[in-house]
Design an enzyme around this catalytic site. Structure first.
Site, PDB file in Angstrom:
ATOM      1  N   GLY A 125       0.838  -1.199   0.000  1.00 53.18           N
ATOM      2  CA  GLY A 125       0.000   0.000   0.000  1.00 53.18           C
ATOM      3  C   GLY A 125       0.862   1.235   0.000  1.00 53.18           C
ATOM      4  CG  LEU A 130      -2.139  10.326   2.634  1.00 51.02           C
ATOM      5  CD1 LEU A 130      -3.254  11.197   3.164  1.00 51.02           C
ATOM      6  CD2 LEU A 130      -0.879  11.168   2.404  1.00 51.02           C
ATOM      7  NE  ARG A 154     -17.132  12.611   8.883  1.00 57.38           N
ATOM      8  CZ  ARG A 154     -15.997  12.442   8.239  1.00 57.38           C
ATOM      9  NH1 ARG A 154     -15.533  11.233   8.066  1.00 57.38           N
ATOM     10  NH2 ARG A 154     -15.332  13.464   7.780  1.00 57.38           N
TER      11      ARG A 154
HETATM   12  C1  LIG Z   1     -14.087  10.877  -0.557  1.00 59.63           C
HETATM   13  C2  LIG Z   1     -13.315  10.785   0.711  1.00 59.63           C
HETATM   14  C3  LIG Z   1     -12.892  11.926   1.357  1.00 59.63           C
HETATM   15  C4  LIG Z   1     -12.180  11.844   2.543  1.00 59.63           C
HETATM   16  N1  LIG Z   1     -11.773  12.989   3.169  1.00 59.63           N
HETATM   17  C5  LIG Z   1     -11.068  12.910   4.306  1.00 59.63           C
HETATM   18  C6  LIG Z   1     -10.621  14.083   4.975  1.00 59.63           C
HETATM   19  O1  LIG Z   1     -10.835  15.188   4.524  1.00 59.63           O
HETATM   20  N2  LIG Z   1      -9.910  13.946   6.120  1.00 59.63           N
HETATM   21  C7  LIG Z   1      -9.618  12.722   6.652  1.00 59.63           C
HETATM   22  O2  LIG Z   1      -8.962  12.660   7.689  1.00 59.63           O
HETATM   23  N3  LIG Z   1     -10.013  11.592   6.028  1.00 59.63           N
HETATM   24  C8  LIG Z   1     -10.724  11.650   4.880  1.00 59.63           C
HETATM   25  N4  LIG Z   1     -11.127  10.501   4.261  1.00 59.63           N
HETATM   26  C9  LIG Z   1     -10.617   9.211   4.740  1.00 59.63           C
HETATM   27  C10 LIG Z   1      -9.177   9.012   4.273  1.00 59.63           C
HETATM   28  O3  LIG Z   1      -9.021   9.542   2.985  1.00 59.63           O
HETATM   29  C11 LIG Z   1      -8.752   7.566   4.244  1.00 59.63           C
HETATM   30  O4  LIG Z   1      -9.109   6.927   5.438  1.00 59.63           O
HETATM   31  C12 LIG Z   1      -7.244   7.449   4.091  1.00 59.63           C
HETATM   32  O5  LIG Z   1      -6.805   8.195   2.992  1.00 59.63           O
HETATM   33  C13 LIG Z   1      -6.798   6.003   3.943  1.00 59.63           C
HETATM   34  O6  LIG Z   1      -5.420   5.999   3.718  1.00 59.63           O
HETATM   35  P1  LIG Z   1      -4.611   4.646   3.712  1.00 59.63           P
HETATM   36  O7  LIG Z   1      -3.218   4.999   3.370  1.00 59.63           O
HETATM   37  O8  LIG Z   1      -4.876   3.891   4.959  1.00 59.63           O
HETATM   38  O9  LIG Z   1      -5.270   3.786   2.525  1.00 59.63           O
HETATM   39  P2  LIG Z   1      -5.494   4.112   0.959  1.00 59.63           P
HETATM   40  O10 LIG Z   1      -5.248   5.510   0.601  1.00 59.63           O
HETATM   41  O11 LIG Z   1      -6.820   3.503   0.645  1.00 59.63           O
HETATM   42  O12 LIG Z   1      -4.368   3.282   0.254  1.00 59.63           O
HETATM   43  C14 LIG Z   1      -4.452   1.884   0.131  1.00 59.63           C
HETATM   44  C15 LIG Z   1      -3.225   1.427  -0.621  1.00 59.63           C
HETATM   45  O13 LIG Z   1      -3.174   0.015  -0.562  1.00 59.63           O
HETATM   46  C16 LIG Z   1      -3.014  -0.527  -1.857  1.00 59.63           C
HETATM   47  N5  LIG Z   1      -3.652  -1.845  -1.837  1.00 59.63           N
HETATM   48  C17 LIG Z   1      -4.892  -2.181  -1.400  1.00 59.63           C
HETATM   49  N6  LIG Z   1      -5.052  -3.505  -1.459  1.00 59.63           N
HETATM   50  C18 LIG Z   1      -3.900  -4.017  -1.944  1.00 59.63           C
HETATM   51  C19 LIG Z   1      -3.453  -5.317  -2.230  1.00 59.63           C
HETATM   52  N7  LIG Z   1      -4.205  -6.398  -2.009  1.00 59.63           N
HETATM   53  N8  LIG Z   1      -2.212  -5.457  -2.758  1.00 59.63           N
HETATM   54  C20 LIG Z   1      -1.396  -4.386  -2.992  1.00 59.63           C
HETATM   55  N9  LIG Z   1      -1.775  -3.132  -2.707  1.00 59.63           N
HETATM   56  C21 LIG Z   1      -3.010  -2.961  -2.187  1.00 59.63           C
HETATM   57  C22 LIG Z   1      -3.635   0.474  -2.783  1.00 59.63           C
HETATM   58  O14 LIG Z   1      -3.092   0.329  -4.062  1.00 59.63           O
HETATM   59  C23 LIG Z   1      -3.219   1.781  -2.103  1.00 59.63           C
HETATM   60  O15 LIG Z   1      -1.911   2.105  -2.472  1.00 59.63           O
HETATM   61  C24 LIG Z   1     -11.878  10.574   3.085  1.00 59.63           C
HETATM   62  C25 LIG Z   1     -12.311   9.421   2.440  1.00 59.63           C
HETATM   63  C26 LIG Z   1     -13.041   9.520   1.277  1.00 59.63           C
HETATM   64  C27 LIG Z   1     -13.559   8.276   0.649  1.00 59.63           C
END
Ligand SMILES: Cc1cc2nc3c(=O)[nH]c(=O)nc-3n(C[C@H](O)[C@H](O)[C@H](O)COP(=O)(O)OP(=O)(O)OC[C@H]3O[C@@H](n4cnc5c(N)ncnc54)[C@H](O)[C@@H]3O)c2cc1C
Length: 637
Positions: free
Chosen positions: A40, A43, A330
């Protein structure tokens, strides 16, 4: 298994500092001897990969998309919280901690949440240093706005594109390390299994999504940063590729899944328009800084909003919750919108929408000021609905948005498999039963920039790790099982598409275990999912081959996991006989229809252990101890 969260002793405010001091260190010259796999690159994963490589570890980073810049994180709109108190309103680490614990309806760990509030300020400094263009006020200080569940303005933002800007920061840091050779980037790879040797996570099996090749990668530790599982509901605000596969396959290898029923329904999304849709669009919570939520006072009032006089409108959030008004959390805002629509006061053709109105804000501050803050969101709304929100109130309705549940992790962010760490939305750690707005980015970046870089060192320095290569029999077994799974999906050649099954699953989840849940319906849904799953394995149509680029096959694997995970979510929801945060069981509510917790019996994390195919999972409980805050009925009045 006795769950040990490894929460350090001592005063709450000193735990993290003391713990970091006590953690074993890997000396700088030894870091280059370790190889860490990060799955992943949103962020959480991007920040973790960059930080680990900066420290000197060798990192292999994997993602599904063609570039880390396309991770779902890019979609984040509203902002990121931190306790800087730039607005001089009395914010503090303690207040951010308290708001987050209360916002999560007292179902998160005190120690984790306090640490999150502590490092929140470092995140802002880090991102500013990277050049993230946060909005600034007239005097040049970083600007702040309000988000739900807080009475201070602590949300740092970049118009309505915070995710994109933060991700560009993390991505630059990551690519710097790709440039130095410390990070090897594997894009277009999907992790399909984690390889566990002697109880330790020592590698992964991936499918190359372009060539179809099944590949193996070994390492000294594996870090999952694979995002949330909201798409189990089919329609959600999540990116289409968001999935539960990596987390679920790790669950099947021994990582416990915590609180899967804690799903967040966001109150302000563009309502569903028809059966053809495959995605929903969020309208950021930040809009509730200025937008006023209302419905007509009279049921079935079909007049255009401008024809409805002020005296005929019900600003139900402002009336019911005068202290927090439109910025209640929310879960509360979502349930109230549903309640209004259930009473027949919903607007739009479907009756499943409420208004979010900017008329007063535009009169007060001028259109330019509103455009500066939310211009891109207004534009997005207009493109999708063909209505101009500067002139006509937005219509919004709750939708699935975020997963508070995820793989269980201890204070080190390590799962129940040694050496398997889980970060960001993929873990369950900090939000309890309801996440406050702008706290997901804070948590993902805290995990990646400021927590894992220390705790993984403690693990690597203190754990004997035998030499392992991908020639080990555990890799071979894993590859065989992945190949069998792929071949089985391709061999069925049934009549229904993968999307068709996914959509039906989503309907079951939303109708039977969505905003309001009840035991009878949840029991029924469990049977429905079992039937649907059985049909999937007999009648799904996955065209093409496994040796090629094949998106139907990719989706089929993810939907197969959702079909099992959906049942786990229901089992968890049924076992939690209380209401808390986003989990609202109709049998447990106060006289004013708020969620009614049962602290005597359910003040715990439910961590589910895989017991084998077609067997009920085993429930393990981590009792939550509150030594610093008092458990109260949440009130936002
Ligand atoms: C529309 C929207 C707006 C939002 N706005 C906000 C906000 O303003 N403030 C806030 O705090 N939060 C917000 N959120 C929530 C926040 O954006 C997410 O919780 C956060 O970005 C998740 O980050 P992450 O790095 O955990 O996962 P993600 O950004 O979902 O990244 C997942 C990563 O894992 C990889 N991946 C997944 N499965 C596999 C696999 N099996 N094999 C290899 N790679 C894989 C993907 O390719 C990706 O690189 C929002 C969410 C949405 C949907």
């Amino acid at each position: 298994m006795q769950l040990d969260a490894k929460i350090p002793g001592g005063q709450l405010a000193e735990k993290w500092d003391r713990y970091r001091f006590e953690l074993k260190l890997v000396n700088p010259a030894n870091k280059r001897k370790f190889e860490v796999i990060v799955v992943g690159s949103g962020l959480a994963g991007g920040s973790a990969s960059a930080s680990l490589a900066e420290l000197g570890y060798n990192v292999k980073t994997f993602c599904i998309q063609d570039s880390p810049r396309r991770a779902h994180s890019i979609a984040a709109q509203g902002g990121i919280n931190a306790a800087k108190n730039y607005t001089n309103e009395g914010d503090s680490i303690w207040r951010l901690f308290y708001d987050t614990i209360k916002g999560g309806d007292f179902r998160a760990r005190e120690a984790n949440v306090y640490r999150l509030a502590q490092v929140s300020n470092n995140i802002i400094d880090q991102c500013v240093a990277q050049g993230v263009p946060f909005a600034r006020d007239y005097g040049g200080l970083l600007a702040n706005r309000s988000f739900g569940g807080a009475q201070v303005q602590r949300t740092f933002y970049a118009r309505g594109q915070i995710g994109q800007q933060l991700l560009l920061g993390a991505y630059s840091a990551l690519m710097r390390q790709v440039g130095t050779g410390k990070v090897k980037m594997f894009s277009r790879r999907e992790m399909l299994d984690v390889v566990v040797i002697n109880g330790q996570a020592r590698g992964i099996v991936t499918r190359n999504l372009i060539t179809g090749e099944i590949e193996t990668h070994s390492g000294d530790a594996v870090v999952l940063c694979t995002g949330g599982y909201g798409n189990v509901y089919f329609l959600s605000t999540n990116a289409m590729a968001s999935n539960v596969t990596a987390a679920f396959r790790a669950y099947k290898k021994g990582a416990y899944f915590a609180n899967p029923c804690f799903t967040q329904i966001h109150p302000t999304c563009i309502p569903v328009h028809g059966d053809y849709q495959s995605k929903l669009t969020l309208m950021s919570e930040s809009l509730r800084n200025d937008g006023r939520v209302w419905v007509p006072k009279n049921q079935g009032d079909k007049r255009r909003p401008h024809q409805i006089l002020e005296s005929e409108r019900d600003y139900y959030l402002e009336n019911k919750y005068p202290s927090f008004g439109n910025l209640v959390p929310r879960d509360v805002a979502s349930r109230n919108a549903k309640e209004q629509c259930d009473m027949g006061k919903g607007v739009s053709e479907t009756g499943l929408a409420v208004y979010l109105d900017f008329e007063d804000a535009i009169k007060r501050d001028g259109k330019d000021a509103i455009e500066k803050k939310y211009g891109n969101l207004f534009q997005m709304y207009e493109k999708i609905t063909a209505e101009n929100p500067y002139e006509t109130p937005m219509m919004i309705y709750p939708a699935i948005h975020y997963a508070m549940g995820g793989l269980w992790v201890d204070y080190n962010l390590m799962s129940t498999i040694d050496g398997l760490f889980v970060l960001g939305e993929a873990n369950f750690s900090d939000h309890g039963a309801n996440r406050l707005g702008a706290s997901a980015l804070m948590q993902g970046l805290a995990d990646g920039y400021f927590v894992l870089p220390y705790t993984i060192g403690g693990y690597l320095a203190g754990t004997p790790l035998e030499e392992v290569t991908t020639g080990h029999s555990a890799f071979k077994e894993s590859v065989t099982s992945v190949n069998n799974h792929v071949e089985k999906l391709l061999s069925i050649k049934g009549k229904r598409t993968v999307d068709d099954f996914h959509k039906q699953l989503g309907h079951i989840m939303w109708d039977y275990c969505g905003m309001a849940r009840n035991n009878e319906r949840m029991k029924k849904a469990k049977g429905m999912i079992q039937q649907l799953r059985a049909e999937f394995w007999e009648n799904v149509l996955v065209p093409g081959s496994g040796k090629d680029f094949n998106q139907s096959l990719e989706r089929a694997g993810r939907v197969a996991d959702f079909l099992e995970f959906g049942e786990l979510l229901l089992i968890d929801a049924l076992s939690r006989q209380e209401s808390c945060g986003g989990h609202f069981n109709e049998a447990y509510q106060t006289e004013e229809n708020e969620a009614l917790r049962d602290d005597e019996n359910f003040c715990h994390v439910s961590a589910w252990e895989f017991a084998g195919k077609d067997k009920e999972p085993v429930l393990n409980k981590e009792e939550l101890k509150f030594e610093n805050v008092e458990l109260t009925q949440r009130s936002y009045k």
